[in-house]
Design a protein around this motif. Structure first.
Motif, short mmCIF file in Angstrom:
data_model
loop_
_atom_site.label_atom_id
_atom_site.label_comp_id
_atom_site.label_asym_id
_atom_site.label_seq_id
_atom_site.Cartn_x
_atom_site.Cartn_y
_atom_site.Cartn_z
N GLN A 1 0.81 -1.22 0.00
CA GLN A 1 0.00 0.00 0.00
C GLN A 1 0.85 1.28 0.00
O GLN A 1 0.39 2.33 -0.43
N SER A 2 2.09 1.20 0.48
CA SER A 2 2.93 2.39 0.53
C SER A 2 3.78 2.59 -0.72
O SER A 2 4.45 3.61 -0.86
N ARG A 3 3.75 1.64 -1.64
CA ARG A 3 4.56 1.77 -2.86
C ARG A 3 3.83 2.64 -3.87
O ARG A 3 2.66 2.40 -4.19
N THR A 4 4.55 3.57 -4.43
CA THR A 4 3.93 4.44 -5.43
C THR A 4 3.73 3.72 -6.76
O THR A 4 2.88 4.11 -7.56
N ASP A 5 4.52 2.67 -6.98
CA ASP A 5 4.40 1.90 -8.24
C ASP A 5 3.70 0.56 -8.01
O ASP A 5 3.90 -0.39 -8.77
N ALA A 6 2.86 0.49 -6.96
CA ALA A 6 2.27 -0.78 -6.57
C ALA A 6 1.48 -1.43 -7.70
O ALA A 6 1.59 -2.64 -7.94
N ILE A 7 0.67 -0.66 -8.40
CA ILE A 7 -0.19 -1.25 -9.44
C ILE A 7 0.65 -1.83 -10.57
O ILE A 7 0.43 -2.97 -11.01
N ASP A 8 1.64 -1.08 -11.05
CA ASP A 8 2.50 -1.60 -12.13
C ASP A 8 3.30 -2.81 -11.66
O ASP A 8 3.49 -3.78 -12.41
N TYR A 9 3.77 -2.76 -10.41
CA TYR A 9 4.55 -3.88 -9.87
C TYR A 9 3.68 -5.14 -9.79
O TYR A 9 4.10 -6.23 -10.20
N LEU A 10 2.47 -5.01 -9.28
CA LEU A 10 1.59 -6.16 -9.14
C LEU A 10 1.16 -6.71 -10.50
O LEU A 10 1.02 -7.92 -10.67
N LYS A 11 0.95 -5.83 -11.46
CA LYS A 11 0.63 -6.29 -12.81
C LYS A 11 1.73 -7.19 -13.35
O LYS A 11 1.48 -8.24 -13.95
N ASP A 12 2.98 -6.76 -13.14
CA ASP A 12 4.11 -7.55 -13.63
C ASP A 12 4.20 -8.88 -12.92
O ASP A 12 4.45 -9.92 -13.55
N ARG A 13 3.99 -8.90 -11.58
CA ARG A 13 4.08 -10.14 -10.84
C ARG A 13 2.99 -11.13 -11.24
O ARG A 13 3.22 -12.33 -11.34
N ILE A 14 1.78 -10.62 -11.48
CA ILE A 14 0.69 -11.51 -11.87
C ILE A 14 0.90 -12.02 -13.29
O ILE A 14 0.75 -13.21 -13.55
#
Length: 330
Positions: free
Chosen positions: A280-293
């Motif tokens: 929740q504190s990462r500013t790039d959380a959405i892009d990071y999670l997209k890559d992991r999924i």
């Protein structure tokens, strides 16, 4: 056409191309063709020499396979079960009776008709995070262990290229292949209603000759969403309209995410609430999670790897990751 005839035609085609496009590329060498030509046929042509015992296969299985398939190949927490619901009667007759029961869980060994397919798949694709890393003897050993788990060979058996054909004669569903479904009949009626190929059809009306039984629909999510987003061909609908709605939790179900992740608690991987809290504190959380999924990975939440989910649509991926970014369930 035999395998080497195919390879020769490929070399001739490459030579012709080289003559036409001077200075562009080069013909493949015989060694390069041999490295590419690794398939194993149902008659076991192409099978390399080697051998492996059930006991060696068990050790390899524990080291490389249990995290996804369980100690005895019957787990379904990550992938469908490999072994289960076959009997001595099936081995004697060559047709798995449980396939006629819609309430029985389908294992790989129930459906497998040709042992070459199992050997070839392990050789090409396993382990999933290091495909083609197994030596031929290791593939024989792992195949032998799976055969023993299914009671096809005894515990002291050593599988080799010399005796594999005799084992094929004991496969529980060896008589299970059929061409009575329209998919392989080139002279029968069409089994598709796709406009692109029906445009100049001389038949008055196309007849659908193959379909999914009701109990199998939804077993692998919404097939329509797992096909390409362009062109005339679309996958069949396998889930009801309610699940197709844009709802994050429905999308998790449709994309089989809930097999490994609970809404709040860990199953195989962390719960979605845990994931949302961690990032929740990462500013790039959405892009990071997209890559992991989309691409998978390992080491963040423990030793069990997160498999890649390349078939998830961009729209589903965007909805799920934004839902996680907003906090998910707590």
């Amino acid at each position: 056409m035999c395998r080497w005839a195919s390879a020769l035609l490929l070399l001739l085609a490459l030579d012709a191309s080289a003559a036409r496009y001077v200075g562009v590329g080069r013909p493949a060498t015989e060694a390069e063709v041999r490295a590419w030509d690794i398939d194993v046929r149902p008659d076991f042509s192409g099978l390399p020499a080697g051998e492996g015992s059930v006991s060696d296969g068990e050790m390899l299985w524990i080291a490389k396979c249990t995290s996804c398939h369980g100690d005895f190949g019957d787990a379904s927490h990550v992938f469908p079960a490999l072994v289960g619901n076959t009997t001595a009667e099936d081995i004697a007759g060559g047709r798995v009776a449980a396939l006629r029961d819609p309430g029985r869980t389908r294992s790989m060994m129930m459906k497998l008709a040709t042992l070459s397919t199992l050997w070839d798949y392990i050789h090409r694709a396993m382990p999933w995070d290091a495909p083609k890393s197994l030596r031929a003897d290791e593939v024989y050993a792992l195949t032998a262990y799976l055969l023993n788990l299914a009671d096809i060979v005894p515990a002291d058996f050593v599988l080799s290229n010399k005796n594999i054909a005799t084992v094929q004669a004991r496969m529980p569903n060896r008589e299970g292949m059929t061409d009575e479904h329209g998919l392989w009949k080139v002279d029968g009626k069409s089994d598709t209603r796709n406009r692109a190929c029906m445009q100049d059809c001389l038949e008055k009306e196309a007849t659908v000759l193959s379909s999914l039984p009701e109990f199998a629909k939804g077993a692998h999510g919404e097939l329509q969403k797992q096909h390409r987003e362009y062109g005339a061909i679309r996958g069949t609908r396998t889930l009801p309209d309610a699940i197709a709605a844009v709802n994050p939790q429905d999308l998790l179900e449709a994309n089989r995410c809930l097999s490994c992740h609970g809404m709040t608690d860990k199953i195989i991987g962390p719960g979605f609430a845990q994931i949302a809290t961690k990032y929740q504190s990462r500013t790039d959380a959405i892009d990071y999670l997209k890559d992991r999924i989309r691409n998978g990975g390992r080491g963040v939440w423990g030793e069990v790897a997160m498999p890649a989910v390349p078939q998830i649509s961009d729209a589903d991926l965007d909805t799920i990751t934004r839902w996680l970014g907003d906090g998910a369930p707590h």
